[in-house]
Scaffold this motif. Structure first.
Motif, PDB file in Angstrom:
ATOM      1  N   GLN A  20       0.915  -1.270   0.080  1.00 28.86           N
ATOM      2  CA  GLN A  20       0.186   0.072   0.041  1.00 28.86           C
ATOM      3  C   GLN A  20       0.736   1.306   0.111  1.00 28.86           C
ATOM      4  O   GLN A  20       0.566   2.277   0.506  1.00 28.86           O
ATOM      5  CB  GLN A  20      -0.926   0.122   1.308  1.00 28.86           C
ATOM      6  CG  GLN A  20      -1.910  -0.848   1.216  1.00 28.86           C
ATOM      7  CD  GLN A  20      -3.035  -0.999   2.186  1.00 28.86           C
ATOM      8  OE1 GLN A  20      -2.990  -0.247   2.925  1.00 28.86           O
ATOM      9  NE2 GLN A  20      -4.306  -1.760   1.904  1.00 28.86           N
ATOM     10  N   GLN A  60      -5.156   3.721  -2.170  1.00 30.37           N
ATOM     11  CA  GLN A  60      -6.276   2.757  -1.828  1.00 30.37           C
ATOM     12  C   GLN A  60      -6.545   2.011  -3.027  1.00 30.37           C
ATOM     13  O   GLN A  60      -6.660   2.571  -4.186  1.00 30.37           O
ATOM     14  CB  GLN A  60      -7.238   3.345  -1.186  1.00 30.37           C
ATOM     15  CG  GLN A  60      -8.293   2.669  -0.513  1.00 30.37           C
ATOM     16  CD  GLN A  60      -9.363   3.438   0.307  1.00 30.37           C
ATOM     17  OE1 GLN A  60      -9.421   4.686   0.473  1.00 30.37           O
ATOM     18  NE2 GLN A  60     -10.317   2.688   0.872  1.00 30.37           N
ATOM     19  N   LEU A  61      -6.945   0.675  -2.872  1.00 29.69           N
ATOM     20  CA  LEU A  61      -7.326   0.041  -3.849  1.00 29.69           C
ATOM     21  C   LEU A  61      -8.619   0.435  -4.367  1.00 29.69           C
ATOM     22  O   LEU A  61      -9.328   0.341  -3.493  1.00 29.69           O
ATOM     23  CB  LEU A  61      -6.757  -1.588  -3.671  1.00 29.69           C
ATOM     24  CG  LEU A  61      -5.533  -2.220  -3.633  1.00 29.69           C
ATOM     25  CD1 LEU A  61      -5.683  -3.348  -3.097  1.00 29.69           C
ATOM     26  CD2 LEU A  61      -4.916  -2.074  -5.109  1.00 29.69           C
ATOM     27  N   GLN A  66      -8.761  -4.345  -5.847  1.00 31.77           N
ATOM     28  CA  GLN A  66      -8.775  -5.053  -4.623  1.00 31.77           C
ATOM     29  C   GLN A  66      -9.187  -6.639  -5.206  1.00 31.77           C
ATOM     30  O   GLN A  66      -8.235  -7.614  -4.756  1.00 31.77           O
ATOM     31  CB  GLN A  66      -9.964  -4.932  -3.718  1.00 31.77           C
ATOM     32  CG  GLN A  66     -10.232  -5.692  -2.665  1.00 31.77           C
ATOM     33  CD  GLN A  66      -8.895  -5.615  -1.743  1.00 31.77           C
ATOM     34  OE1 GLN A  66      -8.226  -4.794  -1.388  1.00 31.77           O
ATOM     35  NE2 GLN A  66      -8.572  -6.705  -0.953  1.00 31.77           N
TER      36      GLN A  66
END
Length: 290
Positions: A20, A60-61, A66
């Motif tokens: 991340q 952030q995915l 994700q």
């Protein structure tokens, strides 16, 4: 013929998604941060989908990112396992990320026993001062606080309990120290940063004021314990860390209340790696010692 996405870009994306953080991914892969950004863009252009939401420094995915990460993590893990299986070389060298206080006062004195039982397993200790990022780029196995993270298994080792201790030489009548007179003694206080001062937490837990004139402050529990051994005052120490010093007479447990901090030391590793011979051996040995 299979039509596959660019494989290098997949590897870089999986690392960036796991970390991340683009700079951490770059460090793990030994490339530049701009190279990470480039490979992620290549993959986003290939799929025609945004894989990360970039909000300043925060990464952030997206939902599609994700989904891709979950599958890639599984695939790369299986490839790593297959590599070891085909080469018939199970990993016998483990990097253990562990709190320095736990390592110095509990683990290291016991490691000789592990090495006698499992001479082929090599353990490298990586000292940490706060709960680490659970990642294979950090370590293979961990001894840290209770961390509930997907894909990781953890085994409780010890619930932290602080007990007041001092050297027998500090106060010859140490058996007489109690709540009515302990404020006449010097306190060895550990400043735990955001968690506050240990003796102050003890004071709040038992609603006992601290009016001790002599209060010596340390930044680490190991320093406070060594100061107590040197006869400089009363320290609050995790019971498991001073058990050896008490048994040899270097320290004595004073007749004052203990305090439970709520912190739990746990052994943590990836669920899928738990059956690896070296990790299974270390986990079993730890359980016998805890």
């Amino acid at each position: 013929m299979r039509k596959l996405p660019p494989l290098r870009a997949l590897q870089v994306f999986e690392t960036a998604a796991r970390q991340q953080h683009f700079s951490k991914a770059a460090a793990e892969l030994c490339i530049t941060q701009s190279a990470v950004s480039h490979q992620v863009r290549v993959l986003e252009e290939y799929f025609g989908e945004q894989l990360f939401d970039r909000q300043g420094r925060k990464l952030q995915l997206t939902p599609k990112g994700q989904s891709l990460f979950i599958e890639l993590e599984r695939i790369f893990n299986e490839l790593s396992d297959l590599n070891l299986k085909i080469r018939d070389t199970p990993n016998q060298q483990l990097c253990l990320a562990v709190y320095s206080s736990f390592a110095v006062k509990w683990l290291i004195p016991r490691l000789a026993d592990f090495r006698r039982q499992y001479p082929s397993v090599k353990i490298r200790l990586e000292m940490i001062t706060q709960d680490p990022d659970l990642s294979t780029s950090t370590a293979d196995i961990f001894i840290a606080g209770k961390l509930n993270q997907r894909g990781y298994w953890q085994q409780l080792l010890h619930k932290e309990r602080l007990i007041p201790v001092c050297s027998p030489s500090f106060y010859p009548k140490w058996r007489d120290i109690n709540l009515s007179n302990f404020q006449q003694q010097a306190l060895l206080i550990v400043d735990e940063g955001q968690l506050g001062l240990d003796w102050h937490k003890w004071s709040s837990a038992h609603q006992i004021p601290l009016n001790n004139e002599q209060q010596h402050i340390f930044s680490h529990i190991v320093m406070a314990i060594e100061a107590a051994i040197a006869g400089q005052g009363l320290a609050l120490a995790p019971d498991f860390m001073v058990a050896g010093d008490i048994s040899t007479g270097r320290l004595v447990a004073v007749n004052l209340p203990d305090v439970h901090t709520g912190f739990e030391f746990s052994f943590i590793c990836k669920q899928r790696r738990l059956a690896e011979p070296a990790i299974a051996a270390f986990s079993s040995w730890l359980k016998s010692q805890a």
